[in-house]
Each structure stands twice: as C-alpha cells, then as structure tokens.
Design an enzyme around this catalytic site. Structure first.
Site, PDB file in Angstrom:
ATOM      1  N   TYR A 147      31.920  47.404  37.657  1.00 56.30           N
ATOM      2  CA  TYR A 147      32.640  48.039  38.769  1.00 56.30           C
ATOM      3  C   TYR A 147      32.941  49.520  38.487  1.00 56.30           C
ATOM      4  O   TYR A 147      33.355  50.248  39.372  1.00 56.30           O
ATOM      5  CB  TYR A 147      33.975  47.321  39.061  1.00 56.30           C
ATOM      6  N   LYS A 151      34.753  41.903  32.740  1.00 57.67           N
ATOM      7  CA  LYS A 151      33.504  41.139  32.619  1.00 57.67           C
ATOM      8  C   LYS A 151      32.431  41.951  31.910  1.00 57.67           C
ATOM      9  O   LYS A 151      32.378  43.177  32.065  1.00 57.67           O
ATOM     10  CB  LYS A 151      32.997  40.732  34.015  1.00 57.67           C
ATOM     11  N   HIS A 204      29.466  38.153  33.298  1.00 53.48           N
ATOM     12  CA  HIS A 204      29.465  38.408  34.739  1.00 53.48           C
ATOM     13  C   HIS A 204      28.409  37.573  35.474  1.00 53.48           C
ATOM     14  O   HIS A 204      28.688  36.998  36.524  1.00 53.48           O
ATOM     15  CB  HIS A 204      29.225  39.907  34.993  1.00 53.48           C
ATOM     16  N   ASP A 249      41.529  41.711  38.471  1.00 53.22           N
ATOM     17  CA  ASP A 249      40.148  41.356  38.148  1.00 53.22           C
ATOM     18  C   ASP A 249      39.238  42.573  38.279  1.00 53.22           C
ATOM     19  O   ASP A 249      38.961  43.021  39.383  1.00 53.22           O
ATOM     20  CB  ASP A 249      39.663  40.250  39.096  1.00 53.22           C
TER      21      ASP A 249
HETATM   22  P1  NAD Z   1      37.075  39.453  49.617  1.00 53.64           P
HETATM   23  O1  NAD Z   1      36.599  38.135  50.099  1.00 53.64           O
HETATM   24  O2  NAD Z   1      38.289  39.550  48.791  1.00 53.64           O
HETATM   25  O3  NAD Z   1      37.180  40.393  50.895  1.00 53.64           O
HETATM   26  C1  NAD Z   1      37.625  41.717  50.782  1.00 53.64           C
HETATM   27  C2  NAD Z   1      37.472  42.428  52.126  1.00 53.64           C
HETATM   28  O4  NAD Z   1      38.064  41.646  53.152  1.00 53.64           O
HETATM   29  C3  NAD Z   1      38.181  43.761  52.141  1.00 53.64           C
HETATM   30  O5  NAD Z   1      37.335  44.771  51.681  1.00 53.64           O
HETATM   31  C4  NAD Z   1      38.554  43.914  53.595  1.00 53.64           C
HETATM   32  O6  NAD Z   1      37.459  44.411  54.322  1.00 53.64           O
HETATM   33  C5  NAD Z   1      38.797  42.491  54.026  1.00 53.64           C
HETATM   34  N1  NAD Z   1      40.219  42.082  53.951  1.00 53.64           N
HETATM   35  C6  NAD Z   1      41.000  41.979  52.843  1.00 53.64           C
HETATM   36  N2  NAD Z   1      42.222  41.510  53.176  1.00 53.64           N
HETATM   37  C7  NAD Z   1      42.208  41.316  54.492  1.00 53.64           C
HETATM   38  C8  NAD Z   1      43.186  40.854  55.421  1.00 53.64           C
HETATM   39  N3  NAD Z   1      44.385  40.482  55.011  1.00 53.64           N
HETATM   40  N4  NAD Z   1      42.825  40.771  56.727  1.00 53.64           N
HETATM   41  C9  NAD Z   1      41.598  41.133  57.148  1.00 53.64           C
HETATM   42  N5  NAD Z   1      40.633  41.577  56.327  1.00 53.64           N
HETATM   43  C10 NAD Z   1      40.933  41.665  55.009  1.00 53.64           C
HETATM   44  O7  NAD Z   1      35.791  40.135  48.911  1.00 53.64           O
HETATM   45  P2  NAD Z   1      35.400  40.721  47.501  1.00 53.64           P
HETATM   46  O8  NAD Z   1      36.018  42.035  47.231  1.00 53.64           O
HETATM   47  O9  NAD Z   1      33.914  40.619  47.473  1.00 53.64           O
HETATM   48  O10 NAD Z   1      35.936  39.635  46.442  1.00 53.64           O
HETATM   49  C11 NAD Z   1      37.201  39.732  45.824  1.00 53.64           C
HETATM   50  C12 NAD Z   1      37.056  40.041  44.361  1.00 53.64           C
HETATM   51  O11 NAD Z   1      36.215  39.083  43.728  1.00 53.64           O
HETATM   52  C13 NAD Z   1      36.341  41.367  44.063  1.00 53.64           C
HETATM   53  O12 NAD Z   1      37.138  42.483  44.309  1.00 53.64           O
HETATM   54  C14 NAD Z   1      35.987  41.155  42.623  1.00 53.64           C
HETATM   55  O13 NAD Z   1      37.129  41.351  41.807  1.00 53.64           O
HETATM   56  C15 NAD Z   1      35.570  39.693  42.632  1.00 53.64           C
HETATM   57  N6  NAD Z   1      34.105  39.537  42.771  1.00 53.64           N
HETATM   58  C16 NAD Z   1      33.408  39.041  41.712  1.00 53.64           C
HETATM   59  C17 NAD Z   1      32.047  38.883  41.791  1.00 53.64           C
HETATM   60  C18 NAD Z   1      31.303  38.313  40.624  1.00 53.64           C
HETATM   61  O14 NAD Z   1      30.065  38.350  40.602  1.00 53.64           O
HETATM   62  N7  NAD Z   1      31.986  37.765  39.634  1.00 53.64           N
HETATM   63  C19 NAD Z   1      31.348  39.235  42.955  1.00 53.64           C
HETATM   64  C20 NAD Z   1      32.076  39.730  44.041  1.00 53.64           C
HETATM   65  C21 NAD Z   1      33.454  39.865  43.930  1.00 53.64           C
END
Ligand code: NAD
Length: 277
Positions: A51, A76, A109, A46
């Site tokens: 990004y 997106k 997005h 994704d």
């Molecule tokens: P997430 O909820 O996936 O959390 C990621 C963070 O959690 C990492 O940076 C790390 O600090 C921690 N983490 C990851 N694995 C872990 C583990 N096993 N144990 C402990 N900590 C851990 O947050 P995200 O990156 O905001 O969301 C995931 C994906 O969603 C993004 O990378 C993106 O692709 C998507 N996203 C989309 C939008 C949108 O507006 N459409 C917005 C935000 C994110």
C-alpha cells in the site's frame, strides 16, 4: 471509548473485531485518515508494504499518543518479497517504516502459488513470531489448498486468513475450513468496495428496518458471522458511521437475506492467478 469487541486468536492474542483499512490511501493522507480513525475509537489498523503507506500510518500511530499496547497494527509482506531471507528483510523494512519495534499481526499478502514459495516464506514468519517481533502471524488470500500445505509442512497454524468476503461473495467453504482449524476469518473489502452491494434493494430494506445505513447493516452481518472486518473510508462521517455498529442486532431473517445476496462476484483477483509483482 470504543465498544469494539475482541476476538481471541489461536495463540491467545486478542484482536479488535473491527478495524480500519488503508488500501489505496496515499501515504500523507493515511496519516490524516488513521488519525481520524483513532480519534473515532478504532484501535486496529490494517496496512501493507504494497500500500506504500506504512510510514504515514506509523506517523498517525505515534501522533495519537495512545499506549502501544492499546493499538493493534497489521502489515503484510509484499509479493516481491517471498522466500525466507527476503521475507526477513522485508519485515525489518516494514517495522522501520512503521517506526515500531513489533507488529501485532504480520500476513503473507498473497500465496502466489505459481511461484510456489509460500512455505519457505512462512518459515521466516515462524522465526519472526518466535522472536516476538510479530505477536501473531497469518496469511491473506489463501485458499483451503494453500492453507492445507502450511498445516502439513510447517509448525505454526496461521492465526488469521484475510480474504475477500462480503454478502455478494460470502466464502462459505473458506469460512468452514477456517473454523475447523481454529483460524479466524478476516474480511477484506467487507463493504464490497462501496460499489453495487451498497445499492442493493434487499439490503436497503434490512438497513431501513433497523434505522441504519446499508454499510452499517453489512458490517453487522459480518460481525454476527464472527468475521473480523476492516472497512476503509477517508470521509470522517463514514469513518464514524462504520464503527457505530454495536447498538443493534440483525435477526435470523436479516442474516439470511444478506447471506442470500451471494452472486459469486469477486472484486479482486483469484488467488490462484495472482502472481504478478
Ligand atoms: P471496503 O469494502 O472497505 O469499501 C471501501 C469503500 O466503500 C470506500 O472507499 C468508500 O467508497 C465506500 N464506503 C466506505 N464506508 C462507506 C459508508 N459508510 N457508506 C457508503 N460507502 C462507504 O473496501 P476496501 O478498501 O477494498 O477493503 C477494506 C480494507 O481491506 C482495505 O483498506 C485493506 O486494508 C484491506 N484489503 C486487503 C486486501 C488483501 O489482498 N489482503 C485487498 C483489498 C483490501
């Protein structure tokens, strides 16, 4: 290699229920992280124009040597590219950045309702879909009111709505609306961005009961609800940990415990107010 199940979208396309997100991963690092994710068994990636790592992502896809049909690539449309012609141009740019000739899923997005241009934007998406250059089209951050307008004013029902969703913000109303309209719910920030959620003592108890990490228990909660999830990590051990969630089941009590962590915490913007470019 991967035991990730598929969900079937409303047009028959199959999408891995668990994928890898790359928000906030710089372009060069994205090549490394996506490469590690593919190595670990992830097949769905994704990214987004916003990004600024489509190129780095595309390099990892090419370097993996995996057949294109085994990959599921989502990108997106950036917020500055709403509107029919702009969306078509932006899509061409994303494909070029990714070095692909189609994406599996293309998402708007953010709806940016004050700009009020998402209906025209969606019509461009319908054209891209009709041309086969996106195998499925969907939206992100759409509230039911925004979706209702698309359902009323356009032809193709979005396959997916990707929204902020985690136990602290479980989005019951949106999930109910999606299932009533055959739209798959995809959870962004499924781990609550690794912040307070993963420190929660009740979550810790559920995780310990199953001998898994809090992150794994949360991902399992999503999967059992039927959500598509796209956890992000740039740490190889966590990348592996986050896909290793198919060897245990939460019971009804565990599901209720995690569902009970709803405290209304939104980590990202409210879609009604996100209109910045
Ligand atoms: P997430 O909820 O996936 O959390 C990621 C963070 O959690 C990492 O940076 C790390 O600090 C921690 N983490 C990851 N694995 C872990 C583990 N096993 N144990 C402990 N900590 C851990 O947050 P995200 O990156 O905001 O969301 C995931 C994906 O969603 C993004 O990378 C993106 O692709 C998507 N996203 C989309 C939008 C949108 O507006 N459409 C917005 C935000 C994110």
């Amino acid at each position: 290699m991967s035991s990730v199940p598929f969900v079937t979208l409303n047009n028959g396309v199959k999408m891995p229920q668990l994928g890898f997100g790359v928000w906030q991963v710089p372009d060069e690092q994205a090549t490394v992280a996506v490469g590690q994710a593919l190595e670990a068994g992830y097949r769905s990636i994704d990214t987004a124009a916003l990004y600024r790592n489509e190129e780095g992502t595309g390099k990892a896809l090419a370097a993996s040597g995996l057949p294109r049909e085994e990959l599921f690539v989502t990108t997106k449309l950036g917020n500055g590219d709403h509107g029919y012609d702009s969306a078509l141009r932006a899509f061409d740019a994303s494909l070029a950045n990714l070095a692909l000739d189609y994406v599996d899923l293309y998402l708007i997005h953010w709806p940016m309702p004050l700009d009020d241009n998402y209906v025209d934007t969606w019509k461009a998406f319908e054209k891209i879909y009709a041309e086969g250059r996106a195998k499925a089209i969907g939206v992100s951050n759409f509230k039911p009111a925004h979706l209702r307008r698309l359902l009323e004013e356009t032809e193709v029902v979005p396959a997916i709505n990707q929204i902020e969703l985690h136990p602290n913000f479980p989005q019951a109303e949106s999930r109910a609306f999606h299932s009533a309209h055959d739209i798959v719910t995809e959870a962004w920030s499924p781990l609550g961005q690794g912040k307070e959620l993963l420190q929660d003592p009740e979550l810790a108890r559920v995780a310990a009961k199953h001998g898994v990490s809090p992150a794994q228990a949360v991902l399992r909660w999503h999967l059992q609800l039927g959500n598509v999830v796209i956890p992000k990590s740039v740490t190889p051990a966590r990348i592996k940990e986050n896909i290793d969630v198919f060897g245990f089941d939460l019971d009804d009590t565990d599901m209720e415990t995690l569902g009970g962590l709803d405290n209304g915490t939104r980590l990202g913007g409210d879609p009604d107010n996100v209109n910045s470019r």
